[in-house]
Design a protein around this motif. Structure first.
Motif: not given
Length: 233
Positions: A22-33, A67-70
């Protein structure tokens, strides 16, 4: 050797940051799924952190940069990028870009420069924002997350915002809260969802003020308030 990023952060520094999904999704502005699928497909190897008595899968900062770049590159480039990032020495300063050699369909070699600096900067800035948010939160005696310096439950305020109550209305009902504290509550609740009985999405005052509520809503809110007071003693 490629130039390094302006932050002079090492690959090991990035790996030491462990975030929940959940934290990573918030930081990366992406879907947790999407992060969960990356674990399931073996694209990323999860770490683990403890949240109270719960053991949560976690992603490190370097994988978050990946994940941000991929999404901007082909599968071939993504695979080589992931390998290059994880082969880097822990004390090595992160490059501003990674130089990757691939072959096209005709067998000719082609070079691709993958910039890292922006993704690193955005990831570290997002992690710092998470830390700042957590500093505005404290845990009450009953284990409930509270807005620091108050007895107001974080998830109570977040539920009101989610229910469509404006910040101005919340300020009317909770005059001791600042706009920043309300925003911190919303951000914290987003990455730390409440377990168990949810809070009402309106306050008693807002129900009567708008004149659109039912007695069931009023009683539900009052019951929840009494339960909270009983837990706090």
């Amino acid at each position: 050797m490629p130039p390094v990023t302006q932050r002079n952060v090492s690959f090991g520094d990035l790996k030491r940051h462990l975030l929940s999904v959940a934290e990573a999704a918030q930081v990366a502005n992406m879907d947790a799924d999407s992060i969960r699928k990356a674990f399931q497909r073996g694209i990323l190897e999860p770490g683990y952190i403890m949240d109270g008595n719960r053991r949560l899968r976690a992603i490190n900062g370097l994988d978050l940069v990946y994940l941000r770049i991929a999404p901007s590159y082909s599968r071939v480039v993504r695979n080589k990028l992931r390998t290059a990032l994880h082969k880097a020495l822990a004390d090595q300063i992160v490059y501003s870009s990674v130089h990757i050699i691939i072959e096209d369909l005709s067998g000719r070699k082609k070079s691709v420069d993958v910039p890292l600096e922006r993704a690193v900067d955005e990831t570290l800035a997002g992690i710092e924002d998470l830390k700042q948010t957590s500093q505005g939160i404290e845990v009450g005696e009953n284990g409930e997350a509270l807005i620091r310096g108050t007895n107001v439950e974080v998830h109570r305020i977040a539920a009101l915002v989610e229910g469509g109550i404006s910040i101005e209305e919340i300020n009317h009902d909770y005059p001791n809260l600042s706009e920043d504290q309300i925003k911190i509550a919303v951000e914290y609740a987003r990455v730390h969802p409440k377990h168990g009985r949810p809070y009402p999405v309106r306050t008693v005052k807002s129900i009567f003020r708008q004149g659109t509520g039912t007695m069931r809503e009023v009683l539900s809110e009052e019951d929840h308030t009494e339960d909270d007071q009983a837990r706090r003693g």
